[in-house]
Design a protein around this motif. Structure first.
Motif, mmCIF file in Angstrom:
data_model
loop_
_atom_site.group_PDB
_atom_site.id
_atom_site.type_symbol
_atom_site.label_atom_id
_atom_site.label_comp_id
_atom_site.label_asym_id
_atom_site.label_seq_id
_atom_site.Cartn_x
_atom_site.Cartn_y
_atom_site.Cartn_z
ATOM 1 N N GLY A 384 0.811 -1.211 0.000
ATOM 2 C CA GLY A 384 0.000 0.000 0.000
ATOM 3 C C GLY A 384 0.846 1.263 0.000
ATOM 4 N N GLY A 385 1.975 1.225 0.698
ATOM 5 C CA GLY A 385 2.844 2.403 0.752
ATOM 6 C C GLY A 385 3.441 2.736 -0.599
ATOM 7 N N VAL A 386 3.907 1.720 -1.330
ATOM 8 C CA VAL A 386 4.463 1.939 -2.668
ATOM 9 C C VAL A 386 3.412 2.558 -3.581
ATOM 10 C CG1 VAL A 386 5.300 0.751 -4.737
ATOM 11 C CG2 VAL A 386 6.191 0.119 -2.492
ATOM 12 N N ALA A 387 2.204 2.005 -3.558
ATOM 13 C CA ALA A 387 1.134 2.530 -4.406
ATOM 14 C C ALA A 387 0.789 3.968 -4.032
ATOM 15 C CB ALA A 387 -0.100 1.641 -4.280
ATOM 16 N N PHE A 388 0.792 4.257 -2.727
ATOM 17 C CA PHE A 388 0.453 5.614 -2.268
ATOM 18 C C PHE A 388 1.460 6.635 -2.777
ATOM 19 C CE2 PHE A 388 -1.253 8.878 0.347
ATOM 20 C CZ PHE A 388 -0.185 9.572 0.865
ATOM 21 N N GLU A 391 1.053 7.325 -6.532
ATOM 22 C CA GLU A 391 -0.147 8.119 -6.821
ATOM 23 C C GLU A 391 0.014 9.553 -6.345
ATOM 24 O OE1 GLU A 391 -5.016 7.820 -6.499
ATOM 25 O OE2 GLU A 391 -3.761 6.347 -5.476
ATOM 26 N N ARG A 392 0.604 9.732 -5.167
ATOM 27 C CA ARG A 392 0.777 11.074 -4.608
ATOM 28 C C ARG A 392 1.756 11.906 -5.428
ATOM 29 N NH1 ARG A 392 4.114 11.207 0.712
ATOM 30 N NH2 ARG A 392 5.708 10.910 -0.899
ATOM 31 N N ASP A 393 2.904 11.301 -5.808
ATOM 32 C CA ASP A 393 3.968 12.065 -6.451
ATOM 33 C C ASP A 393 3.910 12.058 -7.965
ATOM 34 O OD1 ASP A 393 6.477 11.038 -3.988
ATOM 35 O OD2 ASP A 393 4.833 12.489 -3.877
ATOM 36 N N TYR A 394 3.305 11.031 -8.561
ATOM 37 C CA TYR A 394 3.348 10.905 -10.026
ATOM 38 C C TYR A 394 1.977 10.715 -10.671
ATOM 39 C CZ TYR A 394 8.325 10.372 -9.148
ATOM 40 O OH TYR A 394 9.621 10.580 -8.737
ATOM 41 N N GLY A 395 0.925 10.682 -9.869
ATOM 42 C CA GLY A 395 -0.416 10.551 -10.419
ATOM 43 C C GLY A 395 -0.724 9.186 -10.985
ATOM 44 N N LEU A 396 0.058 8.179 -10.622
ATOM 45 C CA LEU A 396 -0.125 6.820 -11.141
ATOM 46 C C LEU A 396 -1.009 6.004 -10.204
ATOM 47 C CD1 LEU A 396 3.570 6.163 -12.182
ATOM 48 C CD2 LEU A 396 1.649 6.509 -13.744
ATOM 49 N N THR A 397 -2.141 5.547 -10.702
ATOM 50 C CA THR A 397 -3.039 4.707 -9.919
ATOM 51 C C THR A 397 -2.866 3.270 -10.367
ATOM 52 O OG1 THR A 397 -4.611 6.557 -9.818
ATOM 53 C CG2 THR A 397 -5.421 4.384 -9.180
ATOM 54 N N LEU A 398 -1.960 2.579 -9.712
ATOM 55 C CA LEU A 398 -1.616 1.218 -10.124
ATOM 56 C C LEU A 398 -2.739 0.249 -9.785
ATOM 57 C CD1 LEU A 398 1.209 2.547 -10.254
ATOM 58 C CD2 LEU A 398 2.152 0.429 -9.330
ATOM 59 N N PRO A 399 -3.072 -0.666 -10.730
ATOM 60 C CA PRO A 399 -4.009 -1.734 -10.372
ATOM 61 C C PRO A 399 -3.374 -2.640 -9.319
ATOM 62 C CG PRO A 399 -3.044 -2.159 -12.519
ATOM 63 C CD PRO A 399 -2.603 -0.787 -12.130
ATOM 64 N N ARG A 400 -4.204 -3.352 -8.614
ATOM 65 C CA ARG A 400 -3.738 -4.129 -7.462
ATOM 66 C C ARG A 400 -2.664 -5.133 -7.832
ATOM 67 N NH1 ARG A 400 -5.237 -8.716 -4.753
ATOM 68 N NH2 ARG A 400 -5.141 -8.634 -2.473
ATOM 69 N N TRP A 401 -2.836 -5.830 -8.967
ATOM 70 C CA TRP A 401 -1.865 -6.851 -9.338
ATOM 71 C C TRP A 401 -0.495 -6.262 -9.652
ATOM 72 C CZ3 TRP A 401 -0.947 -5.560 -14.438
ATOM 73 C CH2 TRP A 401 -1.994 -4.963 -15.139
ATOM 74 N N MET A 402 -0.461 -5.015 -10.176
ATOM 75 C CA MET A 402 0.842 -4.388 -10.420
ATOM 76 C C MET A 402 1.441 -3.857 -9.123
ATOM 77 S SD MET A 402 2.048 -1.803 -13.411
ATOM 78 C CE MET A 402 2.168 -3.122 -14.623
ATOM 79 N N GLN A 403 0.598 -3.438 -8.191
ATOM 80 C CA GLN A 403 1.104 -3.054 -6.874
ATOM 81 C C GLN A 403 1.885 -4.214 -6.254
ATOM 82 O OE1 GLN A 403 -1.950 -1.616 -4.231
ATOM 83 N NE2 GLN A 403 -3.001 -0.486 -5.851
#
Length: 555
Positions: A384-388, A391-403
């Motif tokens: 969750g931290g990597v995904a956050f 998204e916060r710094d680069y606007g990337l909303t990764l799907p769960r499987w890529m997270q």
């Protein structure tokens, strides 16, 4: 009084059996599988399948080896009628596959059903009527003789109508609907009356299908009912005893397994358990249960990603990540002690012995899964931290499987540097591992044409410095491009998952596309960016192909 009051219900009262044999039996061979996905499963959907979805699911059922497939209710549905005609007129039924259709015991409906089947080589015509006490008394207001008369009339109409179509090999099937809630002796009486009309033999059997239309007892009671039926029904050697269990109590698979132990020969169900209320018997689960016990299920379930893809596209239903055998998280260990036990067992497992690995009842590779690839070394907060951060710094909303995949990369990097990794380095790792769209394969250009809902693509690709044009068609650009690659290079590829979103706002915003492929039995993910969403999606496919190729070279 509370509305949640158990006293309004009464337990199922089984008939005492003092000489039951099924508890001592084991299952050493697969039953006859009969899929009802295209009828029972279809009528349970909020939006019934369209023609394309039905055809795709039909092809999957044939591919995995189902030999009897209930394709619809042609007398009650024009789309079902048209689908049956398409199967027959387009010669889409393999020689070893038999279609089955459902019909009520009514003359006009039976006539319409046989019209739909005209010209078919072999078909099962399945007639039914309700026999349970509550249906007799509260729905049809008929006594035992009246309900039995409906069944006998239906049997006669099937027999007489089939005689007018002598070029087809007909198999008759009867279901005392709600069998599990019908008096045991009366169920036998009705079925005997039906077979008295059909006069089945060992050389020309009929099918008597025993449904748990609403599952209302423990599986052992259903097994008792099936064994009682098999012991008391007339003309047993001319009857294929089938069961059709529903999952109201969550025991449809268990009830079907115990029914086979009790003497049943055939099982009706659906892929992944789709069906009314809580669903039908799950063919994939029961078949894999047999497989895990060293019994050949007579179905090829080695490509679960393809099964899931076609199932979700056809039904619009998700597959739970904890679904038995093929769910996304089935072969994932979060616990350190579990991971340690698995590693130790795998290190001692040899190719010439039976499978013995803690926490893994089968080898995940049998289903195209790699345990090391799906194990979650990181914690949930790490993922969750990597995904956050992205998204916060680069606007990337990764799907769960890529997270999940990126978290493993980040975890490995964190361990190697023995320190904290910032957002910039996480982004670098993300691009380095998932966004390589230029080597060894790059997309030089493409032309996409659409006709009648089918996309055809001519794509120019540069593969290790060699340029060539590949061509393919499909429902959408991704499917067309993947089919073009398969045609040119021969890999077995299916799209496991796909996601996209805009990067920023306004007409100038870039699109980012994420794709997960199954390439020759191994999953690989890719990401790409482009102002055109079609280009982004195809470049994401290339990124996944490149990642797989680089992983293969590194190995």
């Amino acid at each position: 009084m509370s509305t949640f009051d158990h006293r309004k219900y009464r337990p199922t009262r089984p008939v005492p059996m003092h000489s039951r044999r099924w508890p001592d039996n084991t299952i050493d061979a697969a039953p006859i599988w009969a899929s009802v996905d295209l009828r029972d499963g279809n009528q349970a959907l909020l939006e019934p399948m369209n023609v394309t979805q039905k055809r795709r699911l039909w092809d999957l059922l044939v591919k995995i080896g189902v030999k009897e497939i209930e394709v619809g209710f042609p007398s009650a549905s024009q789309p079902d009628y048209d689908f049956v005609r398409w199967l027959i007129e387009q010669d889409r039924i393999p020689e070893d596959v038999t279609i089955q259709v459902l019909v009520q015991a009514r003359e006009a409906l039976i006539e319409r059903t046989f019209e739909a089947l005209k010209g078919v080589r072999r078909a099962i015509v399945h007639v039914y009527n309700s026999t349970s006490t509550v249906q007799r008394e509260r729905v049809f207001n008929r006594d035992r003789d009246g309900i039995k008369a409906i069944a006998v009339d239906g049997a006669r109409m099937l027999r007489d109508t089939a005689a007018r179509y002598p070029d087809t090999e007909w198999v008759f099937q009867y279901s005392p609907e709600s069998f599990s809630n019908t008096e045991w002796d009366y169920a036998v009486e009705v079925c005997d009356a039906v077979t008295d009309v059909w006069q089945p033999t060992a050389d020309k059997p009929c099918i008597i299908n025993l449904p748990a239309t609403v599952e209302s007892s423990t599986p052992n009671v259903f097994a008792d009912q099936v064994e009682y039926f098999c012991n008391h029904v007339a003309r047993r050697d001319g009857i294929i005893v089938s069961v059709h269990t529903h999952n109201d109590r969550g025991c449809a698979v268990a009830a079907a397994e115990l029914a086979i132990m009790a003497g049943a020969d055939r099982v009706e169900g659906t892929l992944l358990g789709n069906g009314e209320r809580t669903g039908n018997m799950d063919i994939v689960t029961m078949a894999m249960n047999l497989y895990s016990q060293g019994v050949d299920p007579k179905l090829d379930l080695s490509s679960p990603d393809e099964i899931i893809q076609v199932y979700t596209q056809s039904t619009g239903l998700p597959v739970h990540p904890r679904h038995p055998w093929i769910g996304e998280l089935v072969y994932t260990a979060f616990s350190g002690s579990h991971q340690d036990a698995i590693r130790k067992c795998l290190s001692r497992q040899s190719d010439d012995e039976h499978w013995q690995v803690a926490y893994l009842p089968i080898d995940p590779k049998d289903l195209g899964r790699d345990y090391q690839a799906v194990i979650r070394v990181n914690s949930q907060s790490g993922k969750g931290g990597v995904a956050f951060v992205l998204e916060r710094d680069y606007g990337l909303t990764l799907p769960r499987w890529m997270q999940v995949e990126l978290a493993q990369v980040v975890q490995h990097e964190s361990e190697s540097v023995s320190g904290e990794i910032g957002g910039e380095r996480i982004h670098e790792l993300f691009m380095q591992h998932f966004a390589t769209t230029s080597h060894p394969v790059a997309l030089a250009g493409y032309r996409l044409d659409r006709q009648n809902g089918i996309d055809t693509i001519d794509a120019q690709v540069d593969h290790n410095g060699v340029q060539r044009t590949i061509r393919g068609s499909g429902e959408g650009a991704i499917e067309a491009f993947v089919n073009a690659w398969i045609s040119a290079y021969g890999n077995q590829i299916s799209v496991v998952d796909y996601s996209e979103h805009a990067l920023g706002e306004g007409t100038a915003a870039e699109a980012v596309a994420y794709v997960q492929l199954n390439i020759d039995g191994h999953r690989s993910s890719g990401v790409a960016f482009d102002k055109d969403t079609v280009s982004a999606s195809m470049r994401a496919v290339l990124a996944a192909l490149n990642r797989a190729e680089m992983s293969r070279i590194a190995a």
